[in-house]
Write a protein that holds these residues in place. Structure first.
Motif, PDB file in Angstrom:
ATOM      1  N   GLY A 158       0.824  -1.205   0.000  1.00  0.00           N
ATOM      2  CA  GLY A 158       0.000   0.000   0.000  1.00  0.00           C
ATOM      3  C   GLY A 158       0.854   1.248   0.000  1.00  0.00           C
ATOM      4  O   GLY A 158       2.068   1.205   0.225  1.00  0.00           O
ATOM      5  N   ASN A 197      -4.296   0.081  -2.383  1.00  0.00           N
ATOM      6  CA  ASN A 197      -4.579  -0.177  -0.971  1.00  0.00           C
ATOM      7  C   ASN A 197      -5.802  -1.057  -0.734  1.00  0.00           C
ATOM      8  O   ASN A 197      -5.831  -1.803   0.238  1.00  0.00           O
ATOM      9  CB  ASN A 197      -4.776   1.148  -0.228  1.00  0.00           C
ATOM     10  CG  ASN A 197      -3.511   1.962  -0.131  1.00  0.00           C
ATOM     11  OD1 ASN A 197      -2.515   1.683  -0.781  1.00  0.00           O
ATOM     12  ND2 ASN A 197      -3.538   3.002   0.684  1.00  0.00           N
ATOM     13  N   TYR A 207      -6.499   8.213   2.008  1.00  0.00           N
ATOM     14  CA  TYR A 207      -5.835   7.095   2.686  1.00  0.00           C
ATOM     15  C   TYR A 207      -6.749   6.512   3.753  1.00  0.00           C
ATOM     16  O   TYR A 207      -6.904   5.288   3.863  1.00  0.00           O
ATOM     17  CB  TYR A 207      -4.517   7.570   3.306  1.00  0.00           C
ATOM     18  CG  TYR A 207      -3.796   6.490   4.064  1.00  0.00           C
ATOM     19  CD1 TYR A 207      -3.074   5.509   3.394  1.00  0.00           C
ATOM     20  CD2 TYR A 207      -3.843   6.439   5.457  1.00  0.00           C
ATOM     21  CE1 TYR A 207      -2.417   4.506   4.089  1.00  0.00           C
ATOM     22  CE2 TYR A 207      -3.185   5.444   6.162  1.00  0.00           C
ATOM     23  CZ  TYR A 207      -2.471   4.482   5.471  1.00  0.00           C
ATOM     24  OH  TYR A 207      -1.838   3.489   6.162  1.00  0.00           O
TER      25      TYR A 207
END
Length: 278
Positions: free
Chosen positions: A82, A105, A146
């Motif tokens: 990731g 991710n 994220y």
């Protein structure tokens, strides 16, 4: 599970958490295959390395197929690969950049799981361990993309564990706090930078660097992975390190308004000039 006869596949194992995890599993007795896009292998590593790009279906299929060809089974999959985007306003990343971070991710994890689980089903046993984050249950302003991927990892893992449990397969999520790796150095800069966010962006880049430098060692996360892998009755979630456990406790039991105020205070969001912190 019996480590001396177990085969582990760890993505993103060239450095940081992935490398520490692969080394820890190898010491515990697993036969370990690490992966990276470059598949470089130092002679002192106690595990083999395979080339793998988790964003490409054919690369995933080739790597998993190679392990099955060599060993005949995969007992443990650790989804670690990731990357992140440097602190920035959510609107400062294009849709293309948002898709890119999810492709690695989240969808990278999905690709790996889809490729490995059929083999585990035929074996009637297996473990899938996904490297999440405290940001899977906490917000982090100016790292929205994220954080969104880590929330997705949490939801996918919990649902998948219910699906696979009756087939002898368990799924767990490891939730580290800030970890002392090169993760921040490899973070992408936002591709649509706006002047309105310049000051807060600069301040948070410094803040994140401090948090990473004082963070837990990757071995702390690796130890949590091993606990999850060997547990007779594995839990869905494992926090890694004291800071992560403390934050999980606060999230679960502290009033929401106090958690909210604490986040804003720690990041000094309300100290920004008017119009630049919103």
């Amino acid at each position: 599970m019996k480590p001396k006869k177990s085969i582990a596949l760890v993505t993103g194992a060239s450095s940081g958490i992935g490398k520490a995890t692969a080394e820890r599993l190898a010491i515990a007795g697993y036969t370990v295959y690490g992966t990276s896009r470059r598949a470089a292998q130092a002679s002192q590593q106690p595990f083999a390395m395979l080339s793998l790009d988790v964003t490409r279906d054919e690369s995933v299929e080739a790597a998993v197929g190679e392990v099955i060809r060599l060993e005949g089974r995969i007992d443990l999959l650790v989804n670690n690969a990731g990357f992140g985007v440097a602190p920035a306003g959510a609107e400062e990343s294009s849709i293309e950049q948002a898709q890119a971070i999810f492709d690695t991710n989240f969808f990278g994890m999905v690709r790996m799981t889809r490729a490995v689980v059929p083999h585990m089903r035929r074996q009637g046993a297996g473990r899938v361990i996904n490297i999440g984050s405290i940001f899977g249950f906490l917000p982090m302003p100016y790292m929205a993309l994220y954080v969104a991927t880590k929330h997705a990892v949490e939801g996918y893992s919990e649902s998948l564990d219910h699906e696979l449990r009756t087939r002898g397969i368990r799924v767990s999520v490891i939730e580290p706090a800030n970890t002392s790796t090169q993760f921040d150095a490899n973070a992408l800069e936002p591709d649509s930078q706006l002047e309105e966010y310049r000051e807060i962006r600069s301040a948070l880049v410094k803040k994140m660097k401090e948090l990473v430098e004082t963070g837990d060692k990757p071995s702390v996360v690796a130890d949590a992975v091993l606990r999850a892998a060997l547990a007779p009755r594995p839990k869905l979630r494992y926090t890694a390190g004291g800071r992560a456990r403390g934050l999980q406790f606060l999230r679960r039991f502290a009033p929401a308004r106090l958690v909210d105020a604490g986040i804003r205070r720690d990041l000094q969001l309300d100290a920004m000039p008017a119009g630049k912190a919103s």
